[in-house]
Design an enzyme around this catalytic site. Structure first.
Site, PDB file in Angstrom:
ATOM      1  N   GLU A 108     -18.980  37.436  15.971  1.00 51.94           N
ATOM      2  CA  GLU A 108     -17.547  37.369  15.628  1.00 51.94           C
ATOM      3  C   GLU A 108     -16.869  38.934  16.016  1.00 51.94           C
ATOM      4  O   GLU A 108     -17.010  39.985  15.298  1.00 51.94           O
ATOM      5  CB  GLU A 108     -17.583  37.480  14.035  1.00 51.94           C
ATOM      6  CG  GLU A 108     -18.068  36.136  13.329  1.00 51.94           C
ATOM      7  CD  GLU A 108     -17.871  36.163  11.861  1.00 51.94           C
ATOM      8  OE1 GLU A 108     -17.337  35.126  11.555  1.00 51.94           O
ATOM      9  OE2 GLU A 108     -18.388  37.211  11.430  1.00 51.94           O
ATOM     10  N   GLU A 141     -22.545  30.060   2.557  1.00 55.29           N
ATOM     11  CA  GLU A 141     -22.510  30.629   3.914  1.00 55.29           C
ATOM     12  C   GLU A 141     -23.525  31.876   3.980  1.00 55.29           C
ATOM     13  O   GLU A 141     -23.389  32.645   3.230  1.00 55.29           O
ATOM     14  CB  GLU A 141     -21.005  31.050   4.324  1.00 55.29           C
ATOM     15  CG  GLU A 141     -21.203  31.486   5.736  1.00 55.29           C
ATOM     16  CD  GLU A 141     -19.759  31.909   6.080  1.00 55.29           C
ATOM     17  OE1 GLU A 141     -18.601  31.933   5.330  1.00 55.29           O
ATOM     18  OE2 GLU A 141     -19.409  32.273   7.530  1.00 55.29           O
TER      19      GLU A 141
END
Ligand SMILES: *[C@@H]1O[C@H](CO)[C@@H](O)[C@H](O)[C@H]1NC(C)=O
Length: 242
Positions: free
Chosen positions: A223, A138
């Protein structure tokens, strides 16, 4: 001809400013999918909606509104756009991966803790859902990180010059994949215009990422941990040329 133009215009009006508010709602948005992704909502209290402002092929404009409290160290969600076309290419076959992202906080509470970041997923299979058994890496690129939040793992390198900006690199494991996070070392980057291949080459040369890894997904979003904001992406695009 005239009726064609009229129906095209009314279609443009229809697709503008659609808002989703459910936990895992998604909307088609040109070459992207806009998703709410409230994966960490249980670690706090709050709500979020995401609005598709406009989409035309490879460019998309969208916004998200959220208000989150409690669990100050836990991510609540990742409202994002995911490209439906820039994927399925091995890192070694990427010629270039141009991206542009212009964004701003239209409103923002004090004490907000949130990132604005790419989430790029690679793996051995040519395709795979982000954060799945198919994920090997990621790769996050943080254009903003407010309120003292930190990526997964620990900082392993600072002051990397890449793609016209300076970055601190964090690395650590998460579930069955490894997270590499490039964090802007000079504050918010509101108008980003780079070749993602510079990051791909860097992680192959310096972080032991296999050049045979496939780009499985490129997402761009935010986020939030805590706070209230209206985050607006005025334009975003990404492509992989191979
Ligand atoms: C998002 O927040 C902005 C600024 O407060 C507001 O103008 C807009 O109506 C909100 N959008 C939605 C869908 O709630």
């Amino acid at each position: 001809m005239k009726s064609l133009i009229v129906s095209a215009l009314s279609f443009a009006v229809l697709v503008s400013a659609q808002t989703i508010a459910g936990q895992f709602d998604c909307l088609p948005a040109g070459d992207f999918t806009l998703c709410q992704n409230l994966w960490g909502a249980r670690s706090g209290v709050g709500s979020q909606s995401s609005t598709l402002i406009s989409a035309s092929g490879s460019s998309v404009s969208w916004s998200t509104n959220y208000t989150w409290a409690n669990g100050p160290n836990a991510v609540k969600s990742y409202a994002n756009v995911e490209s439906t076309v820039a994927k399925g290419v091995q890192l070694q076959n990427v010629q270039s991966a141009p991206t542009t992202w212009s964004w701003n906080y239209a409103t923002q509470s004090s004490g907000i803790r949130a990132d604005v970041a790419y989430d790029i997923w690679t793996g051995v299979p040519s395709s795979g859902t982000p954060a799945s058994a198919a994920s090997s890496f990621e790769i996050m690129i943080w254009l903003s990180g407010l309120g003292g939040i930190q990526p997964v793992g620990s900082q392993i390198t600072s002051g990397i010059s890449l793609a016209g900006h300076t970055w601190n690199l964090w690395r650590g494991p998460n579930s069955n994949w490894e997270v590499l996070s490039f964090v802007s070392a000079s504050g918010d980057i509101n108008n980003f215009d780079v070749d993602l291949n510079e990051f791909f080459k860097y992680i192959i040369q310096n972080q032991g990422v296999a050049p045979t890894q496939f780009v499985q997904s490129i997402q761009a979003g935010s986020e939030p941990f805590v706070g209230t904001a209206n985050l607006v992406t005025t334009s975003y695009s990404v492509a992989i040329n191979h």
